[in-house]
Design a protein around this motif. Structure first.
Motif, mmCIF file in Angstrom:
data_model
loop_
_atom_site.group_PDB
_atom_site.id
_atom_site.type_symbol
_atom_site.label_atom_id
_atom_site.label_comp_id
_atom_site.label_asym_id
_atom_site.label_seq_id
_atom_site.Cartn_x
_atom_site.Cartn_y
_atom_site.Cartn_z
ATOM 1 N N UNK A 1 -51.602 -6.969 57.600
ATOM 2 C CA UNK A 1 -51.064 -8.326 57.707
ATOM 3 C C UNK A 1 -49.623 -8.382 57.234
ATOM 4 N N UNK A 2 -49.358 -7.711 56.139
ATOM 5 C CA UNK A 2 -47.999 -7.694 55.605
ATOM 6 C C UNK A 2 -47.046 -6.975 56.555
ATOM 7 N N UNK A 3 -47.499 -5.846 57.104
ATOM 8 C CA UNK A 3 -46.676 -5.099 58.064
ATOM 9 C C UNK A 3 -46.462 -5.909 59.336
ATOM 10 N N UNK A 4 -47.489 -6.651 59.759
ATOM 11 C CA UNK A 4 -47.377 -7.490 60.952
ATOM 12 C C UNK A 4 -46.364 -8.607 60.737
ATOM 13 N N UNK A 5 -46.315 -9.153 59.523
ATOM 14 C CA UNK A 5 -45.346 -10.199 59.210
ATOM 15 C C UNK A 5 -43.924 -9.666 59.288
ATOM 16 N N UNK A 6 -43.721 -8.450 58.809
ATOM 17 C CA UNK A 6 -42.405 -7.808 58.930
ATOM 18 C C UNK A 6 -42.011 -7.664 60.397
ATOM 19 N N UNK A 7 -42.961 -7.191 61.191
ATOM 20 C CA UNK A 7 -42.710 -6.960 62.618
ATOM 21 C C UNK A 7 -42.380 -8.288 63.304
ATOM 22 N N UNK A 8 -43.163 -9.319 63.010
ATOM 23 C CA UNK A 8 -42.954 -10.622 63.647
ATOM 24 C C UNK A 8 -41.581 -11.192 63.283
ATOM 25 N N UNK A 9 -41.189 -11.044 62.033
ATOM 26 C CA UNK A 9 -39.885 -11.549 61.602
ATOM 27 C C UNK A 9 -38.762 -10.872 62.381
ATOM 28 N N UNK A 10 -38.797 -9.541 62.479
ATOM 29 C CA UNK A 10 -37.749 -8.820 63.185
ATOM 30 C C UNK A 10 -37.797 -9.083 64.685
ATOM 31 N N UNK A 11 -38.998 -9.243 65.192
ATOM 32 C CA UNK A 11 -39.127 -9.545 66.617
ATOM 33 C C UNK A 11 -38.450 -10.867 66.946
ATOM 34 N N UNK A 12 -38.673 -11.853 66.086
ATOM 35 C CA UNK A 12 -38.066 -13.167 66.283
ATOM 36 C C UNK A 12 -36.549 -13.105 66.110
ATOM 37 N N UNK A 13 -36.126 -12.450 65.050
ATOM 38 C CA UNK A 13 -34.699 -12.410 64.723
ATOM 39 C C UNK A 13 -33.876 -11.746 65.819
ATOM 40 N N UNK A 14 -34.448 -10.692 66.424
ATOM 41 C CA UNK A 14 -33.710 -9.943 67.441
ATOM 42 C C UNK A 14 -34.173 -10.243 68.866
ATOM 43 N N UNK A 15 -35.036 -11.240 69.002
ATOM 44 C CA UNK A 15 -35.530 -11.662 70.331
ATOM 45 C C UNK A 15 -36.092 -10.474 71.116
ATOM 46 N N UNK A 16 -36.953 -9.703 70.476
ATOM 47 C CA UNK A 16 -37.550 -8.533 71.130
ATOM 48 C C UNK A 16 -38.655 -8.972 72.086
ATOM 49 N N UNK A 17 -38.652 -8.438 73.270
ATOM 50 C CA UNK A 17 -39.657 -8.775 74.281
ATOM 51 C C UNK A 17 -40.928 -7.977 74.068
ATOM 52 N N UNK A 18 -42.060 -8.564 74.483
ATOM 53 C CA UNK A 18 -43.341 -7.857 74.418
ATOM 54 C C UNK A 18 -43.300 -6.644 75.338
ATOM 55 N N UNK A 19 -44.124 -5.661 74.987
ATOM 56 C CA UNK A 19 -44.261 -4.500 75.869
ATOM 57 C C UNK A 19 -43.467 -3.308 75.371
ATOM 58 N N UNK A 20 -43.210 -2.391 76.281
ATOM 59 C CA UNK A 20 -42.605 -1.112 75.910
ATOM 60 C C UNK A 20 -41.088 -1.197 75.959
ATOM 61 N N UNK A 21 -40.457 -0.860 74.834
ATOM 62 C CA UNK A 21 -39.001 -0.783 74.758
ATOM 63 C C UNK A 21 -38.594 0.658 75.041
ATOM 64 N N UNK A 22 -38.011 0.896 76.190
ATOM 65 C CA UNK A 22 -37.634 2.257 76.591
ATOM 66 C C UNK A 22 -36.392 2.726 75.833
ATOM 67 N N UNK A 23 -36.510 3.905 75.232
ATOM 68 C CA UNK A 23 -35.385 4.516 74.511
ATOM 69 C C UNK A 23 -35.316 5.983 74.935
ATOM 70 N N UNK A 24 -34.593 6.291 75.992
ATOM 71 C CA UNK A 24 -34.529 7.678 76.475
ATOM 72 C C UNK A 24 -33.993 8.634 75.410
ATOM 73 N N UNK A 25 -34.653 9.755 75.265
ATOM 74 C CA UNK A 25 -34.215 10.827 74.365
ATOM 75 C C UNK A 25 -34.001 12.067 75.225
ATOM 76 N N UNK A 26 -32.815 12.182 75.771
ATOM 77 C CA UNK A 26 -32.534 13.263 76.715
ATOM 78 C C UNK A 26 -32.467 14.640 76.049
ATOM 79 N N UNK A 27 -32.381 14.648 74.719
ATOM 80 C CA UNK A 27 -32.262 15.922 73.994
ATOM 81 C C UNK A 27 -33.426 16.103 73.013
ATOM 82 N N UNK A 28 -34.606 15.637 73.391
ATOM 83 C CA UNK A 28 -35.734 15.653 72.450
ATOM 84 C C UNK A 28 -36.091 17.059 71.984
ATOM 85 N N UNK A 29 -35.781 18.063 72.800
ATOM 86 C CA UNK A 29 -36.091 19.439 72.404
ATOM 87 C C UNK A 29 -35.276 19.861 71.184
ATOM 88 N N UNK A 30 -34.252 19.088 70.821
ATOM 89 C CA UNK A 30 -33.438 19.394 69.636
ATOM 90 C C UNK A 30 -34.101 18.973 68.330
#
Length: 375
Positions: free
Chosen positions: A189-218
């Motif tokens: 619950x506490x972790x969810x509250x943190x997530x909800x606060x940041x989601x609201x503050x930064x207007x994060x959309x539901x679902x998958x946030x794509x973050x390409x890591x083209x050099x993941x083998x590093x």
């Protein structure tokens, strides 16, 4: 009334605008071709360490490597990855800076800003992608019950972060507010509250946030996540550049880092017959080790068991004229007394503690080569 600095007012610039000093493709250490340069004493130290690791592996005892950020900055990712693949070591531990450099190499293939220049310009560490994605990965990982290192490894592996709906987060918060809520529900619950606060503050959309890591083998964090090997991060609040970003949530970092500390401590509790390597970590490694060993011995003594049959090998660049193996701890009027990474480990009542002055690249590459030959 206490005043607090407003991070939301900072000018956070894109990471692409930062000039980097480290380029992974140029600076990486290839284990097979890297020219090892060690003194005869250092070479002997590596060989004895390799022998002990092999014996510890046969006994299924812990083989732990704790290392500072320079092991990552020096391009040792491939060496760490091969040590993981060979199952030579059972646990890898680093600090917050180690994780940051590792992630930046995976994300853009570069890292290492000019601290003097960017501090003068008021821009040191204040970069959008590093601050946003690492902090958000930890917030997400803490919500899912993952440690700090796991959270970063999973983000790199998935090349993104799953953002839960407001409804799901509120349901988790509500569940933790119930009279008969379990301890796990309260934590979530506490972790969810943190997530909800940041989601609201930064207007994060539901679902998958794509973050390409083209050099993941590093990435060593990715290799550990992929191979299911403990890779823990042991940060200190305010020490790393991610604390400058408005996305930073120290409560989430605390949850994730707490799990990493307990994972590390569990590995220390399995050190009987094992080996502990501390490479280039003047503060983090000795500090977390002494607390973890004390807890482990507290538990083992309740079962009338000992935890003393393990060796400690410390490697760093600093020269030391003091023979820690033969002379023990120096007196307080000797400058060697203040070498924290030696003093702490010399007090641990282990089977053996050695100190070797060597470059971490040559020492770890030499260790890997010897272990691979004995496979």
């Amino acid at each position: 009334m206490t005043k607090y600095l407003n991070r939301n007012a900072l000018c956070v610039k894109p990471l692409s605008e930062r000039v980097n000093k480290l380029v992974y493709s140029r600076d990486l250490v290839c284990p097979h071709s890297y020219p090892v340069e060690l003194t005869p004493e250092a070479q002997e130290d590596v060989e004895k360490t390799a022998e002990e690791i092999c014996r510890a592996k046969e006994r299924n005892a812990a083989r732990i490597l704790a290392f500072g950020a320079h092991s990552i900055k020096n391009g040792l990712g491939p060496v760490l990855s091969q040590l993981m693949q060979g199952h030579w070591l059972t646990h890898f531990a680093t600090n917050g800076a180690g994780v940051i450099h590792d992630w930046e190499f995976a994300f853009q293939g570069q890292s290492g800003e000019d601290v003097h220049r960017y501090t003068t310009e008021g821009q040191f560490g204040i970069w959008q992608e590093t601050g946003t994605y690492i902090n958000l990965a930890i917030i997400s990982g803490a919500f899912r019950g993952l440690g700090y290192g796991q959270s970063i490894g999973m983000m790199i592996d998935l090349e993104g972060i799953e953002i839960p709906t407001d409804e799901e987060l509120r349901e988790r918060i509500a569940a933790g507010c119930q009279t008969n809520a379990s301890e796990d529900s309260l934590e979530t619950a506490s972790a969810a509250a943190d997530f909800l606060k940041m989601k609201k503050h930064f207007s994060l959309s539901d679902g998958f946030l794509s973050i390409p890591h083209h050099k993941k083998e590093n990435s060593a964090a990715y290799a550990a996540w992929r191979d299911g090997i403990p890779y823990t991060c042991h940060p200190m609040i305010g020490h790393d550049i991610i604390y400058t970003h408005p996305m930073n949530k120290c409560s989430a970092i605390g949850r994730a880092a707490e799990l990493d500390f307990l994972s590390y401590a569990d590995s220390v509790s399995q050190l009987e017959g094992g080996v502990y390597l501390s490479v280039g970590s003047a503060v983090m490694s000795p500090m977390i080790f002494e607390k973890s060993l004390s807890m482990a011995r507290n538990l083992s003594q309740q079962e009338e068991k000992k935890l003393t049959d393990f060796s400690i090998h410390v490697v760093d660049l600093a020269k030391s004229a003091w023979d820690w193996t033969k002379e023990g701890e120096p007196p307080m009027d000797n400058p060697a007394y203040y070498l924290r990474f030696c003093k702490t480990f010399s007090r641990m009542e282990s089977r053996k503690m050695t100190y070797c002055s060597a470059d971490n690249r040559s020492w770890l590459v030499a260790l890997l080569k010897i272990l691979q030959k004995r496979a």
